[in-house]
Write a protein that holds these residues in place. Structure first.
Motif, PDB file in Angstrom:
ATOM      1  N   GLY A 134     -11.371 -42.187  -6.713  1.00 47.20           N
ATOM      2  CA  GLY A 134     -12.290 -41.119  -6.346  1.00 47.20           C
ATOM      3  C   GLY A 134     -13.355 -40.879  -7.393  1.00 47.20           C
ATOM      4  O   GLY A 134     -13.104 -41.035  -8.589  1.00 47.20           O
ATOM      5  N   GLY A 135     -14.519 -40.477  -6.944  1.00 46.02           N
ATOM      6  CA  GLY A 135     -15.607 -40.185  -7.871  1.00 46.02           C
ATOM      7  C   GLY A 135     -15.268 -39.060  -8.828  1.00 46.02           C
ATOM      8  O   GLY A 135     -15.717 -39.051  -9.966  1.00 46.02           O
ATOM      9  N   LEU A 136     -14.429 -38.124  -8.390  1.00 46.34           N
ATOM     10  CA  LEU A 136     -13.974 -37.019  -9.237  1.00 46.34           C
ATOM     11  C   LEU A 136     -12.486 -37.178  -9.573  1.00 46.34           C
ATOM     12  O   LEU A 136     -12.112 -37.178 -10.734  1.00 46.34           O
ATOM     13  CB  LEU A 136     -14.200 -35.677  -8.544  1.00 46.34           C
ATOM     14  CG  LEU A 136     -13.898 -34.455  -9.405  1.00 46.34           C
ATOM     15  CD1 LEU A 136     -15.029 -34.203 -10.381  1.00 46.34           C
ATOM     16  CD2 LEU A 136     -13.638 -33.227  -8.542  1.00 46.34           C
ATOM     17  N   VAL A 137     -11.653 -37.296  -8.525  1.00 46.61           N
ATOM     18  CA  VAL A 137     -10.196 -37.362  -8.687  1.00 46.61           C
ATOM     19  C   VAL A 137      -9.643 -38.523  -7.865  1.00 46.61           C
ATOM     20  O   VAL A 137      -9.956 -38.648  -6.681  1.00 46.61           O
ATOM     21  CB  VAL A 137      -9.527 -36.048  -8.213  1.00 46.61           C
ATOM     22  CG1 VAL A 137      -8.019 -36.140  -8.315  1.00 46.61           C
ATOM     23  CG2 VAL A 137     -10.043 -34.861  -9.008  1.00 46.61           C
ATOM     24  N   GLY A 138      -8.802 -39.342  -8.471  1.00 40.15           N
ATOM     25  CA  GLY A 138      -8.169 -40.433  -7.734  1.00 40.15           C
ATOM     26  C   GLY A 138      -7.139 -39.911  -6.742  1.00 40.15           C
ATOM     27  O   GLY A 138      -7.179 -40.224  -5.562  1.00 40.15           O
ATOM     28  N   PHE A 139      -6.191 -39.085  -7.224  1.00 39.13           N
ATOM     29  CA  PHE A 139      -5.167 -38.484  -6.367  1.00 39.13           C
ATOM     30  C   PHE A 139      -5.092 -36.996  -6.657  1.00 39.13           C
ATOM     31  O   PHE A 139      -4.780 -36.590  -7.776  1.00 39.13           O
ATOM     32  CB  PHE A 139      -3.792 -39.120  -6.602  1.00 39.13           C
ATOM     33  CG  PHE A 139      -2.743 -38.607  -5.654  1.00 39.13           C
ATOM     34  CD1 PHE A 139      -2.554 -39.226  -4.423  1.00 39.13           C
ATOM     35  CD2 PHE A 139      -1.972 -37.509  -5.970  1.00 39.13           C
ATOM     36  CE1 PHE A 139      -1.598 -38.749  -3.531  1.00 39.13           C
ATOM     37  CE2 PHE A 139      -1.019 -37.021  -5.093  1.00 39.13           C
ATOM     38  CZ  PHE A 139      -0.827 -37.652  -3.867  1.00 39.13           C
ATOM     39  N   ASN A 140      -5.381 -36.188  -5.633  1.00 35.54           N
ATOM     40  CA  ASN A 140      -5.328 -34.736  -5.775  1.00 35.54           C
ATOM     41  C   ASN A 140      -4.057 -34.191  -5.152  1.00 35.54           C
ATOM     42  O   ASN A 140      -3.903 -34.195  -3.941  1.00 35.54           O
ATOM     43  CB  ASN A 140      -6.550 -34.074  -5.124  1.00 35.54           C
ATOM     44  CG  ASN A 140      -6.474 -32.564  -5.201  1.00 35.54           C
ATOM     45  OD1 ASN A 140      -5.811 -32.009  -6.068  1.00 35.54           O
ATOM     46  ND2 ASN A 140      -7.145 -31.888  -4.286  1.00 35.54           N
ATOM     47  N   GLY A 141      -3.169 -33.704  -5.989  1.00 36.07           N
ATOM     48  CA  GLY A 141      -1.975 -33.012  -5.524  1.00 36.07           C
ATOM     49  C   GLY A 141      -2.019 -31.551  -5.925  1.00 36.07           C
ATOM     50  O   GLY A 141      -1.022 -30.848  -5.849  1.00 36.07           O
ATOM     51  N   GLY A 142      -3.179 -31.085  -6.382  1.00 33.81           N
ATOM     52  CA  GLY A 142      -3.329 -29.712  -6.860  1.00 33.81           C
ATOM     53  C   GLY A 142      -4.373 -28.953  -6.064  1.00 33.81           C
ATOM     54  O   GLY A 142      -4.468 -29.090  -4.855  1.00 33.81           O
ATOM     55  N   ASN A 143      -5.174 -28.178  -6.779  1.00 37.14           N
ATOM     56  CA  ASN A 143      -6.207 -27.356  -6.174  1.00 37.14           C
ATOM     57  C   ASN A 143      -7.532 -27.626  -6.888  1.00 37.14           C
ATOM     58  O   ASN A 143      -7.717 -27.222  -8.028  1.00 37.14           O
ATOM     59  CB  ASN A 143      -5.817 -25.881  -6.292  1.00 37.14           C
ATOM     60  CG  ASN A 143      -6.763 -24.972  -5.541  1.00 37.14           C
ATOM     61  OD1 ASN A 143      -7.794 -25.408  -5.025  1.00 37.14           O
ATOM     62  ND2 ASN A 143      -6.429 -23.700  -5.486  1.00 37.14           N
ATOM     63  N   VAL A 144      -8.448 -28.314  -6.206  1.00 35.35           N
ATOM     64  CA  VAL A 144      -9.756 -28.663  -6.761  1.00 35.35           C
ATOM     65  C   VAL A 144     -10.796 -27.750  -6.116  1.00 35.35           C
ATOM     66  O   VAL A 144     -10.902 -27.694  -4.899  1.00 35.35           O
ATOM     67  CB  VAL A 144     -10.079 -30.149  -6.494  1.00 35.35           C
ATOM     68  CG1 VAL A 144     -11.487 -30.488  -6.927  1.00 35.35           C
ATOM     69  CG2 VAL A 144      -9.057 -31.048  -7.197  1.00 35.35           C
TER      70      VAL A 144
END
Length: 175
Positions: A134-144
């Motif tokens: 991802g341009g910001l986060v590869g894997f999001n398991g939280g709160n962006v």
């Protein structure tokens, strides 16, 4: 948990480690505030490495900080690689990364993978990986929340301009 790194900057770095490797800190359990790493290279052999911090652990906070370095995997098994942080289950706020990031899985312009909150932050570097890129986060398991990315993103599976994939929440953000 009580450590504080504040008002610190490094330039022209060359950091190489096995795992949990960062341009400033390998494993953060405290607070990093107003810190930066500008120019240079961070490489690692396995997982959890980033331009500023390798692993921002559960109690860790990264605030008002940035990295402008190249973060590059040496091997095809490199996972959790980020322009600022490799993996974070702590807080990342008001921070950014601008350098190129290359790895295998869970590769992000700001953070490779997160289960913690990320807010008011951005990434602008090119991101290249295989899965969960991802341009910001590869894997999001939280709160962006309140974030953006603007770099080129190249990958094979689970690829996104902002987030590669995950089961977390992304709000008020754009690519």
């Amino acid at each position: 948990q009580d450590a504080l790194i504040q008002n610190v900057g490094l330039t022209n770095i060359g950091i190489s480690g096995y795992g949990k490797t960062g341009g400033l800190v390998g494993l953060n359990l405290g607070t990093i505030n107003n810190a930066y790493v500008n120019t240079g290279l961070v490489t690692g052999n396995t997982e959890q490495y980033g331009g500023l911090v390798g692993w921002n652990f559960n109690y860790g906070n990264i605030l008002n900080s940035y990295a402008n370095v190249t973060v590059k995997g040496k091997y095809s098994n490199n996972n959790y690689i980020g322009g600022l942080v490799g993996y974070s289950d702590g807080l990342i706020s008001s921070s950014f990364a601008t350098g190129p990031v290359t790895g295998n899985q869970y590769v992000g312009g700001l953070v490779g993978g997160t289960s913690g909150p990320v807010n008011n932050s951005y990434a602008t570097g090119t991101v290249i990986g295989n899965q969960y890129v991802g341009g910001l986060v590869g894997f999001n398991g939280g709160n962006v929340d309140k974030t953006y990315s603007s770099g080129n993103v190249i990958g094979n599976q689970y690829v996104g301009g902002l987030v590669g994939g995950g089961n977390g929440i992304t709000t008020n953000s754009f690519w």
